[in-house]
Structures are given as C-alpha cells and as structure tokens.
Design a protein around this motif. Structure first.
Motif, short mmCIF file in Angstrom:
data_model
loop_
_atom_site.label_atom_id
_atom_site.label_comp_id
_atom_site.label_asym_id
_atom_site.label_seq_id
_atom_site.Cartn_x
_atom_site.Cartn_y
_atom_site.Cartn_z
N PHE A 28 54.65 34.64 9.12
CA PHE A 28 54.78 36.08 9.31
C PHE A 28 55.64 36.68 8.19
N GLN A 29 56.70 36.00 7.83
CA GLN A 29 57.60 36.50 6.79
C GLN A 29 56.86 36.59 5.44
N ARG A 30 56.07 35.58 5.11
CA ARG A 30 55.32 35.61 3.85
C ARG A 30 54.32 36.76 3.83
N VAL A 31 53.64 36.97 4.94
CA VAL A 31 52.65 38.06 5.02
C VAL A 31 53.33 39.41 4.90
N MET A 32 54.42 39.60 5.59
CA MET A 32 55.13 40.89 5.53
C MET A 32 55.64 41.17 4.12
N ARG A 33 56.01 40.12 3.40
CA ARG A 33 56.51 40.30 2.03
C ARG A 33 55.44 40.79 1.07
N ILE A 34 54.17 40.47 1.34
CA ILE A 34 53.12 40.86 0.39
C ILE A 34 52.54 42.23 0.70
N ILE A 35 52.93 42.84 1.82
CA ILE A 35 52.43 44.18 2.14
C ILE A 35 53.11 45.19 1.24
N ASP A 36 52.31 46.01 0.59
CA ASP A 36 52.82 47.05 -0.30
C ASP A 36 53.48 48.15 0.52
N PRO A 37 54.78 48.37 0.36
CA PRO A 37 55.47 49.40 1.15
C PRO A 37 54.86 50.79 0.98
N LYS A 38 54.38 51.11 -0.21
CA LYS A 38 53.78 52.43 -0.43
C LYS A 38 52.48 52.57 0.34
N LEU A 40 51.76 50.98 3.12
CA LEU A 40 52.15 51.07 4.53
C LEU A 40 52.65 52.48 4.85
N GLN A 41 53.41 53.06 3.94
CA GLN A 41 53.89 54.42 4.14
C GLN A 41 52.72 55.41 4.19
N GLN A 42 51.72 55.21 3.32
CA GLN A 42 50.55 56.09 3.33
C GLN A 42 49.79 55.98 4.65
N LEU A 43 49.65 54.77 5.16
CA LEU A 43 48.99 54.59 6.46
C LEU A 43 49.76 55.29 7.57
N GLN A 44 51.09 55.21 7.52
CA GLN A 44 51.92 55.88 8.52
C GLN A 44 51.73 57.39 8.46
N LEU A 45 51.68 57.94 7.25
CA LEU A 45 51.47 59.37 7.09
C LEU A 45 50.11 59.79 7.64
N GLU A 46 49.08 59.00 7.35
CA GLU A 46 47.73 59.30 7.86
C GLU A 46 47.70 59.22 9.39
N TRP A 47 48.39 58.24 9.95
CA TRP A 47 48.46 58.10 11.40
C TRP A 47 49.13 59.32 12.03
N ASN A 48 50.25 59.74 11.43
CA ASN A 48 50.96 60.92 11.93
C ASN A 48 50.09 62.16 11.86
N GLU A 49 49.35 62.31 10.77
CA GLU A 49 48.44 63.45 10.63
C GLU A 49 47.34 63.39 11.70
N TYR A 50 46.81 62.20 11.95
CA TYR A 50 45.77 62.05 12.96
C TYR A 50 46.28 62.47 14.33
N LEU A 51 47.50 62.13 14.63
CA LEU A 51 48.05 62.47 15.95
C LEU A 51 48.19 63.98 16.17
#
Length: 75
Positions: A28-38, A40-51
């Motif tokens: 899990f730690q290795r997978v989380m390290r390879i996720i691009d923070p930007k 992930l942030q874009q997905l969060q923004l899109e999710w918030n907009e969808y809501l």
C-alpha cells in the motif's frame, strides 16, 4: 488499509481476486507513493464540483464521509 482489508477480506473478494491475499502495508505504501498528488487533487476538485450538481446533491444526501453530520457535529 491493510488492517481494514483483513477485516473485510470476504467482502473485498466480491470485487477483487486477491490471488496473493490482502496486500501488505509495504505494498500500500509503494502504491500511494506513486500517485501523482496533482492528479489526486484534480480528482478531488472534480468530485467536489460533481457534488454541487443536481445528481451530486442527491448522492451527497446518502454519503456520510466521516460521520460528523450523522452525529450532529457538522458545525
């Protein structure tokens, strides 16, 4: 996450093969390290907009993210 997966392994197997069992903490730690923070942030923004859409408002009523609303401590 590993503890959660171990506690809910039977349920998770409905959706994932888990041929080698539940992934370890290190995996899990290795997978989380390879996720691009930007990304992930874009997905969060899109999710918030969808809501804020009509469809999202209906979904928002049934989603309890952390339980604060359910316990009455949202303010």
């Amino acid at each position: 996450m590993e503890v959660f997966c171990n506690l809910h392994e039977e349920f998770l197997r409905k959706y994932f093969k888990l041929e080698n069992g539940v992934p370890s903490h290190d995996t899990f730690q290795r997978v989380m390290r390879i996720i691009d923070p930007k990304a992930l942030q874009q997905l969060q923004l899109e999710w918030n907009e969808y809501l804020t859409t009509n469809a999202g408002k209906g979904l928002k009523k049934i989603l309890i993210i952390d339980g604060k609303t359910m316990r009455g401590s949202r303010t």
